[in-house]
Design a protein around this motif. Sequence first.
Motif, mmCIF file in Angstrom:
data_model
loop_
_atom_site.group_PDB
_atom_site.id
_atom_site.type_symbol
_atom_site.label_atom_id
_atom_site.label_comp_id
_atom_site.label_asym_id
_atom_site.label_seq_id
_atom_site.Cartn_x
_atom_site.Cartn_y
_atom_site.Cartn_z
ATOM 1 N N TYR A 142 -77.629 66.761 50.253
ATOM 2 C CA TYR A 142 -76.994 67.020 48.959
ATOM 3 C C TYR A 142 -76.000 65.918 48.626
ATOM 4 O O TYR A 142 -75.534 65.184 49.500
ATOM 5 C CB TYR A 142 -76.306 68.388 48.934
ATOM 6 N N ASN A 143 -75.691 65.819 47.346
ATOM 7 C CA ASN A 143 -74.753 64.827 46.833
ATOM 8 C C ASN A 143 -73.598 65.574 46.183
ATOM 9 O O ASN A 143 -73.783 66.276 45.182
ATOM 10 C CB ASN A 143 -75.460 63.924 45.812
ATOM 11 N N LEU A 144 -72.390 65.440 46.743
ATOM 12 C CA LEU A 144 -71.204 66.088 46.195
ATOM 13 C C LEU A 144 -70.478 65.117 45.269
ATOM 14 O O LEU A 144 -69.967 64.081 45.714
ATOM 15 C CB LEU A 144 -70.269 66.550 47.314
ATOM 16 N N MET A 145 -70.442 65.429 43.998
ATOM 17 C CA MET A 145 -69.768 64.624 42.976
ATOM 18 C C MET A 145 -69.905 65.363 41.652
ATOM 19 O O MET A 145 -70.509 66.440 41.587
ATOM 20 C CB MET A 145 -70.408 63.231 42.842
ATOM 21 N N ASP A 146 -69.337 64.807 40.619
ATOM 22 C CA ASP A 146 -69.671 65.219 39.264
ATOM 23 C C ASP A 146 -69.566 64.000 38.377
ATOM 24 O O ASP A 146 -68.853 63.044 38.688
ATOM 25 C CB ASP A 146 -68.744 66.332 38.755
ATOM 26 N N ASP A 147 -70.306 64.015 37.291
ATOM 27 C CA ASP A 147 -70.353 62.923 36.330
ATOM 28 C C ASP A 147 -69.823 63.450 35.002
ATOM 29 O O ASP A 147 -69.973 64.633 34.698
ATOM 30 C CB ASP A 147 -71.799 62.430 36.189
ATOM 31 N N ALA A 148 -69.216 62.564 34.224
ATOM 32 C CA ALA A 148 -68.619 62.986 32.957
ATOM 33 C C ALA A 148 -69.644 63.457 31.941
ATOM 34 O O ALA A 148 -69.341 64.286 31.074
ATOM 35 C CB ALA A 148 -67.804 61.830 32.374
ATOM 36 N N ASN A 149 -70.864 62.916 32.008
ATOM 37 C CA ASN A 149 -71.853 63.239 30.987
ATOM 38 C C ASN A 149 -72.330 64.684 31.128
ATOM 39 O O ASN A 149 -72.403 65.226 32.224
ATOM 40 C CB ASN A 149 -73.020 62.270 31.066
ATOM 41 N N VAL A 150 -72.672 65.287 30.005
ATOM 42 C CA VAL A 150 -73.015 66.702 29.930
ATOM 43 C C VAL A 150 -74.517 66.849 29.742
ATOM 44 O O VAL A 150 -75.081 66.243 28.826
ATOM 45 C CB VAL A 150 -72.267 67.356 28.747
ATOM 46 N N PRO A 151 -75.194 67.643 30.617
ATOM 47 C CA PRO A 151 -74.701 68.629 31.563
ATOM 48 C C PRO A 151 -73.987 68.018 32.775
ATOM 49 O O PRO A 151 -74.432 67.019 33.322
ATOM 50 C CB PRO A 151 -75.957 69.370 32.028
ATOM 51 N N SER A 152 -72.919 68.651 33.142
ATOM 52 C CA SER A 152 -72.176 68.340 34.349
ATOM 53 C C SER A 152 -71.856 69.661 35.026
ATOM 54 O O SER A 152 -72.024 70.730 34.440
ATOM 55 C CB SER A 152 -70.886 67.599 33.991
ATOM 56 N N LEU A 153 -71.372 69.594 36.240
ATOM 57 C CA LEU A 153 -70.927 70.828 36.887
ATOM 58 C C LEU A 153 -69.752 71.429 36.137
ATOM 59 O O LEU A 153 -69.659 72.647 35.962
ATOM 60 C CB LEU A 153 -70.554 70.543 38.343
ATOM 61 N N LEU A 154 -68.847 70.567 35.670
ATOM 62 C CA LEU A 154 -67.684 71.044 34.921
ATOM 63 C C LEU A 154 -68.094 71.796 33.662
ATOM 64 O O LEU A 154 -67.458 72.776 33.272
ATOM 65 C CB LEU A 154 -66.809 69.842 34.548
ATOM 66 N N SER A 155 -69.184 71.380 33.033
ATOM 67 C CA SER A 155 -69.576 71.916 31.722
ATOM 68 C C SER A 155 -70.404 73.192 31.780
ATOM 69 O O SER A 155 -70.810 73.706 30.729
ATOM 70 C CB SER A 155 -70.379 70.860 30.955
ATOM 71 N N LEU A 156 -70.676 73.733 32.966
ATOM 72 C CA LEU A 156 -71.598 74.868 33.066
ATOM 73 C C LEU A 156 -71.228 76.041 32.155
ATOM 74 O O LEU A 156 -72.103 76.592 31.483
ATOM 75 C CB LEU A 156 -71.733 75.319 34.521
ATOM 76 N N PRO A 157 -69.958 76.478 32.080
ATOM 77 C CA PRO A 157 -69.657 77.601 31.183
ATOM 78 C C PRO A 157 -69.919 77.272 29.717
ATOM 79 O O PRO A 157 -70.305 78.142 28.932
ATOM 80 C CB PRO A 157 -68.163 77.859 31.423
ATOM 81 N N TYR A 158 -69.725 76.024 29.341
ATOM 82 C CA TYR A 158 -69.936 75.596 27.956
ATOM 83 C C TYR A 158 -71.403 75.670 27.572
ATOM 84 O O TYR A 158 -71.749 76.100 26.461
ATOM 85 C CB TYR A 158 -69.415 74.168 27.807
ATOM 86 N N LEU A 159 -72.283 75.282 28.492
ATOM 87 C CA LEU A 159 -73.707 75.217 28.176
ATOM 88 C C LEU A 159 -74.455 76.523 28.416
ATOM 89 O O LEU A 159 -75.439 76.804 27.744
ATOM 90 C CB LEU A 159 -74.380 74.118 28.999
ATOM 91 N N LEU A 160 -73.999 77.327 29.374
ATOM 92 C CA LEU A 160 -74.848 78.414 29.853
ATOM 93 C C LEU A 160 -74.534 79.770 29.228
ATOM 94 O O LEU A 160 -75.424 80.442 28.716
ATOM 95 C CB LEU A 160 -74.757 78.512 31.379
ATOM 96 N N HIS A 161 -73.291 80.232 29.343
ATOM 97 C CA HIS A 161 -72.930 81.553 28.825
ATOM 98 C C HIS A 161 -73.911 82.623 29.316
ATOM 99 O O HIS A 161 -74.506 83.362 28.535
ATOM 100 C CB HIS A 161 -72.899 81.561 27.292
ATOM 101 N N ILE A 162 -74.078 82.674 30.620
ATOM 102 C CA ILE A 162 -75.054 83.614 31.168
ATOM 103 C C ILE A 162 -74.377 84.673 32.022
ATOM 104 O O ILE A 162 -73.240 84.532 32.442
ATOM 105 C CB ILE A 162 -76.121 82.895 32.014
ATOM 106 N N ASP A 163 -75.070 85.742 32.253
ATOM 107 C CA ASP A 163 -74.579 86.833 33.098
ATOM 108 C C ASP A 163 -75.751 87.286 33.960
ATOM 109 O O ASP A 163 -76.500 88.191 33.599
ATOM 110 C CB ASP A 163 -74.064 87.985 32.229
ATOM 111 N N ARG A 164 -75.922 86.622 35.096
ATOM 112 C CA ARG A 164 -77.046 86.925 35.968
ATOM 113 C C ARG A 164 -76.664 88.021 36.962
ATOM 114 O O ARG A 164 -75.526 88.474 37.026
ATOM 115 C CB ARG A 164 -77.490 85.672 36.728
#
Length: 483
Positions: free
Chosen positions: A337-359
């Motif tokens: 695995y690769n641990l990091m994040d990138d500014a471009n979206v999708p990013s790990l930081l942006s998950l709530p912004y893009l997903l809005h899911i309730d699994r």
Amino acid sequence: MKRRKFIAQTSLATAAFFAAKNTSAFSRDFPIVRIAAGQRKFKSIAVEKTIENIKKNIGNKEIAWLFENCFPNTLDTTVDFEIVNGKPDTYVITGDIDAMWLRDSSAQVWPYLSLLNEDKNLQQLIAGVIHRQTKCILKDPYANAFYKDENKISEWKKTDITDMKAGIHERKWEIDSLCYPIRLSYGYWKQTGDISPFDADWKEAMKLVIKTFKEQQRLHDDGPYSFQRNTTWATDGVPLSGYGYPTKKIGLIHSMFRPSDDATIFPFLIPDNFFAAVSLEHLNKIFSAINMTDDHLKNETSKLSDEIFQALFKFAKVQHPEYGEIFPYEINGFGSYNLMDDANVPSLLSLPYLLHIDRSEEDFKYGNAEKSIYFNTRRYVLSVDNPFFFKGDAAEGIGGPHAGKDMIWPLSIIMRGITSRDDKEIKICLDILQKTHTGTGFMHESFHKDDPSKFTRKWFAWANTLFGEFILKVYNEKPHLLN
């Protein structure tokens, strides 16, 4: 524990530094930098009304000035609208590059969706983006960027070893390139109730999206796509004859490139796979709204979404010694695995912004529980343990390989603010953005952590319009932060 506390303290100190520096000429006297009215590509009554409301009702006049410049930048400078064969057609460039990215064009017009019911011309413009994206996908679902002139030959034709067609600017396979048009279609439909853009061509394009996603699961073979480039730029090439490093076939979709247009290290790009799984769910909702009679296609769409989610629940978790269970940025299915994040979206930081899911799994309810995997991941990516989180004399934020070391992307600062619920953190983001435009009145692609006057791309419409979306969100939810 000390490290986490130190990060928070230095963040607040950074905000205090910016507040003390509020003495520049442009903070007292704001020049006119927005393109003249007679030269604007498209004019929206609703957008102009929104600008006037912001200017009138917030106390921070520099933020109001930035909003006036940035929020309409996509409409002012990047759109080319016409009626083609009886349908609205909107070509959207990124700014200083005369090509239309499926990702960028979707993101650039997304902040206008809330205004569509006030402005039918604006609604028609965005319907035109959906039609144009449909054409692009039908031309080549593996391409990420296109020209308006379908006979134009790309500059990359000389260097790229891939199936380049006329009318394609670049053919870098990125999962999010097909997710963003679905997101735009879904958002447009939810806002307006209009299903007219979802015609026979759109349906064929969506079938091609599903086919491409399934091909890139690579459950039986490597699929039809490969990419190589004759270049010395490491992030532009895909190893092993253009198919990427080996993976274990676990149901996730392979992505040869990231949203930054940089090559992946491990082909299972986690933010993009989350985006794909949710996009497929949204696609099925549109299918129901337009009374799609192809039950096989709907079942296939649902099955594919479930397969991706199940693989993410099983494989997309890593135990970090400092932050607990977090999402990796990329994996290969074999345990690497690769641990990091990138500014471009999708990013790990942006998950709530893009997903809005309730699994079904509690840990994947983004932003709800403080012990959730997303919360842990957020603390990681906004720390110095993320190799692309840069902290300097002028600012702190996430960058990425694309612009290089020590270069912070405003996209990441904006996304940090959009996904935060904490007043202090949101205010930090606002202050950094206000103090790093260096008098231009616009957001940039990236700037140096110690010297914001060293920046890339003066004309980058995605960052500008997303900044406008951020200010609107704060204005509607926490207006006291804008005074």
